[in-house]
Design an enzyme around this catalytic site. Structure first.
Site, PDB file in Angstrom:
ATOM      1  N   TYR A 156       0.839  -1.208   0.000  1.00 50.58           N
ATOM      2  CA  TYR A 156       0.000   0.000   0.000  1.00 50.58           C
ATOM      3  C   TYR A 156       0.876   1.261   0.000  1.00 50.58           C
ATOM      4  O   TYR A 156       0.659   2.191  -0.791  1.00 50.58           O
ATOM      5  CB  TYR A 156      -0.901  -0.038   1.234  1.00 50.58           C
ATOM      6  CG  TYR A 156      -1.887   1.091   1.345  1.00 50.58           C
ATOM      7  CD1 TYR A 156      -3.064   1.093   0.597  1.00 50.58           C
ATOM      8  CD2 TYR A 156      -1.667   2.153   2.217  1.00 50.58           C
ATOM      9  CE1 TYR A 156      -3.981   2.128   0.717  1.00 50.58           C
ATOM     10  CE2 TYR A 156      -2.574   3.194   2.345  1.00 50.58           C
ATOM     11  CZ  TYR A 156      -3.734   3.182   1.592  1.00 50.58           C
ATOM     12  OH  TYR A 156      -4.639   4.201   1.710  1.00 50.58           O
ATOM     13  N   LYS A 160       1.096   4.202  -2.841  1.00 48.25           N
ATOM     14  CA  LYS A 160       0.737   5.594  -2.528  1.00 48.25           C
ATOM     15  C   LYS A 160       1.929   6.536  -2.717  1.00 48.25           C
ATOM     16  O   LYS A 160       1.747   7.713  -3.053  1.00 48.25           O
ATOM     17  CB  LYS A 160       0.181   5.679  -1.105  1.00 48.25           C
ATOM     18  CG  LYS A 160      -1.144   4.925  -0.916  1.00 48.25           C
ATOM     19  CD  LYS A 160      -2.242   5.493  -1.809  1.00 48.25           C
ATOM     20  CE  LYS A 160      -3.591   4.864  -1.595  1.00 48.25           C
ATOM     21  NZ  LYS A 160      -4.608   5.382  -2.508  1.00 48.25           N
TER      22      LYS A 160
HETATM   23  P1  NAP Z   1     -13.360   2.282   0.728  1.00 49.45           P
HETATM   24  O1  NAP Z   1     -14.419   2.722   1.668  1.00 49.45           O
HETATM   25  O2  NAP Z   1     -12.851   0.882   0.797  1.00 49.45           O
HETATM   26  O3  NAP Z   1     -13.890   2.584  -0.775  1.00 49.45           O
HETATM   27  C1  NAP Z   1     -13.083   2.279  -1.877  1.00 49.45           C
HETATM   28  C2  NAP Z   1     -13.815   2.624  -3.139  1.00 49.45           C
HETATM   29  O4  NAP Z   1     -12.966   2.282  -4.260  1.00 49.45           O
HETATM   30  C3  NAP Z   1     -15.102   1.833  -3.323  1.00 49.45           C
HETATM   31  O5  NAP Z   1     -16.073   2.682  -3.888  1.00 49.45           O
HETATM   32  C4  NAP Z   1     -14.702   0.722  -4.309  1.00 49.45           C
HETATM   33  O6  NAP Z   1     -15.783   0.318  -5.142  1.00 49.45           O
HETATM   34  C5  NAP Z   1     -13.682   1.447  -5.147  1.00 49.45           C
HETATM   35  N1  NAP Z   1     -12.750   0.560  -5.843  1.00 49.45           N
HETATM   36  C6  NAP Z   1     -11.832  -0.279  -5.313  1.00 49.45           C
HETATM   37  N2  NAP Z   1     -11.152  -0.892  -6.289  1.00 49.45           N
HETATM   38  C7  NAP Z   1     -11.656  -0.423  -7.475  1.00 49.45           C
HETATM   39  C8  NAP Z   1     -11.347  -0.651  -8.845  1.00 49.45           C
HETATM   40  N3  NAP Z   1     -10.391  -1.511  -9.213  1.00 49.45           N
HETATM   41  N4  NAP Z   1     -12.049   0.014  -9.784  1.00 49.45           N
HETATM   42  C9  NAP Z   1     -13.026   0.892  -9.429  1.00 49.45           C
HETATM   43  N5  NAP Z   1     -13.353   1.154  -8.148  1.00 49.45           N
HETATM   44  C10 NAP Z   1     -12.673   0.507  -7.184  1.00 49.45           C
HETATM   45  O7  NAP Z   1     -12.054   3.201   0.847  1.00 49.45           O
HETATM   46  P2  NAP Z   1     -11.876   4.682   1.452  1.00 49.45           P
HETATM   47  O8  NAP Z   1     -11.441   4.548   2.860  1.00 49.45           O
HETATM   48  O9  NAP Z   1     -13.017   5.529   1.118  1.00 49.45           O
HETATM   49  O10 NAP Z   1     -10.582   5.169   0.610  1.00 49.45           O
HETATM   50  C11 NAP Z   1     -10.682   5.895  -0.605  1.00 49.45           C
HETATM   51  C12 NAP Z   1      -9.281   6.303  -1.047  1.00 49.45           C
HETATM   52  O11 NAP Z   1      -8.669   7.076  -0.013  1.00 49.45           O
HETATM   53  C13 NAP Z   1      -8.360   5.105  -1.305  1.00 49.45           C
HETATM   54  O12 NAP Z   1      -7.508   5.394  -2.385  1.00 49.45           O
HETATM   55  C14 NAP Z   1      -7.569   5.027  -0.006  1.00 49.45           C
HETATM   56  O13 NAP Z   1      -6.326   4.395  -0.193  1.00 49.45           O
HETATM   57  C15 NAP Z   1      -7.433   6.492   0.354  1.00 49.45           C
HETATM   58  N6  NAP Z   1      -7.165   6.739   1.785  1.00 49.45           N
HETATM   59  C16 NAP Z   1      -8.070   6.353   2.741  1.00 49.45           C
HETATM   60  C17 NAP Z   1      -7.771   6.621   4.098  1.00 49.45           C
HETATM   61  C18 NAP Z   1      -8.719   6.236   5.195  1.00 49.45           C
HETATM   62  O14 NAP Z   1      -8.376   6.414   6.360  1.00 49.45           O
HETATM   63  N7  NAP Z   1      -9.899   5.720   4.901  1.00 49.45           N
HETATM   64  C19 NAP Z   1      -6.584   7.260   4.426  1.00 49.45           C
HETATM   65  C20 NAP Z   1      -5.702   7.636   3.416  1.00 49.45           C
HETATM   66  C21 NAP Z   1      -6.005   7.378   2.086  1.00 49.45           C
HETATM   67  P3  NAP Z   1     -16.675  -0.995  -4.848  1.00 49.45           P
HETATM   68  O15 NAP Z   1     -17.149  -0.916  -3.421  1.00 49.45           O
HETATM   69  O16 NAP Z   1     -17.788  -0.879  -5.825  1.00 49.45           O
HETATM   70  O17 NAP Z   1     -15.796  -2.164  -5.078  1.00 49.45           O
END
Ligand code: NAP
Length: 248
Positions: A156, A160
């Site tokens: 990861y 990133k």
């Molecule tokens: P999440 O709740 O797991 O949601 C991920 C989203 O990405 C879902 O809508 C999923 O769609 C979609 N997705 C995954 N793989 C995909 C693919 N191959 N093609 C199209 N869509 C895809 O994650 P989140 O926490 O909101 O995170 C969103 C972003 O922020 C990510 O890049 C993550 O690394 C980053 N981030 C998150 C945090 C945190 O604390 N949450 C911190 C830093 C960075 P489906 O459900 O339809 O599969």
């Protein structure tokens, strides 16, 4: 004040979490929204109705951001449906956390493809319409883990960190055409995912953050609106940490 009126935004992975929050915030600011999902079909379909309630045009596409050809087809469809793409938010991402000792080749490849190759795929595809109109804003979702690393997340963190190098390069390549490219690096954002964690662990994280709380989806969405809007017209090639002061 509506900051995104008249703009069309394409947001990957908007069925849940941060992407969902960004889509709602963008709609509140008047943007037309094209968004993708992969497995959450019902949630994707429900989001269209939520977005349309803001009086904007919205359409969901089931599309795998990790697939090069699918990304190209997606952007062609969005241009056909909306006329153009002004803002791309590369938000889709996954984790497959484990120590290097236990990490399989598949766990490495899945994360690199969904998190990093997806950013290449979509950015390359939107390049054409953005070059044509000589403007655009590309926003890539990195993470503070990509800046500082984390044990058990080497795949990861590498994906990133790769996003950051890519972002800075594209800002330099496309800047002369008025296309900006920036990255956001969220810290600990409290979502459904973190609700399932041991409350003691979550409390420990909160107390280590200078602002003494986890971030909200809205905190990240607000920073994304800034980068998408003309308020950030002179900001490109930057990484903005949205982490409550955890990284300085
Ligand atoms: P999440 O709740 O797991 O949601 C991920 C989203 O990405 C879902 O809508 C999923 O769609 C979609 N997705 C995954 N793989 C995909 C693919 N191959 N093609 C199209 N869509 C895809 O994650 P989140 O926490 O909101 O995170 C969103 C972003 O922020 C990510 O890049 C993550 O690394 C980053 N981030 C998150 C945090 C945190 O604390 N949450 C911190 C830093 C960075 P489906 O459900 O339809 O599969």
């Amino acid at each position: 004040m509506k900051l995104l009126e008249g703009k069309t935004a394409l947001i990957t992975g908007a069925s849940r979490g941060i992407g969902h929050g960004i889509a709602l915030k963008f709609a509140e600011h008047g943007a037309n929204i094209a968004f993708t999902y992969l497995s959450s079909v019902e949630k994707g379909e429900a989001l269209v109705k939520e977005l349309e309630a803001f009086g904007i045009k919205a359409k969901g596409y089931r599309s795998d951001a990790a697939n090069f050809k699918a990304a190209e087809e997606l952007v062609n469809s969005v241009v056909a449906d909306f006329g153009t793409v002004d803002v791309l938010v590369n938000n889709a991402g996954i984790t497959r956390d484990t120590l290097l000792m236990r990490m399989s080749e598949e766990q490495w490849d899945e994360v690199m493809n969904a998190n990093l190759k997806s950013v290449f795929n979509l950015t390359k595809a939107v390049q054409k319409p953005m070059l044509k109109q000589r403007k655009g804003s590309i926003i890539n979702m990195s993470s503070i883990i990509g800046v500082k690393g984390n044990a058990g997340q080497s795949n990861y963190a590498a994906s990133k960190a790769g996003i950051i190098g890519f972002t800075k390069s594209i800002a330099q390549e496309l800047g002369s055409r008025n296309i900006r490219c920036n990255a956001l690096a969220p810290g600990f954002i409290e979502t459904e995912m973190t609700d399932a964690l041991d409350p003691k662990i979550v409390e420990g994280w909160r107390s280590s953050i200078p602002l003494k709380r986890g971030g909200t989806v809205e905190d990240v969405a607000n920073a994304t609106v800034f980068l998408a809007s003309d308020m950030s017209a002179y900001v490109s090639g930057q990484v903005i940490n949205v982490c409550g002061g955890l990284l300085t």
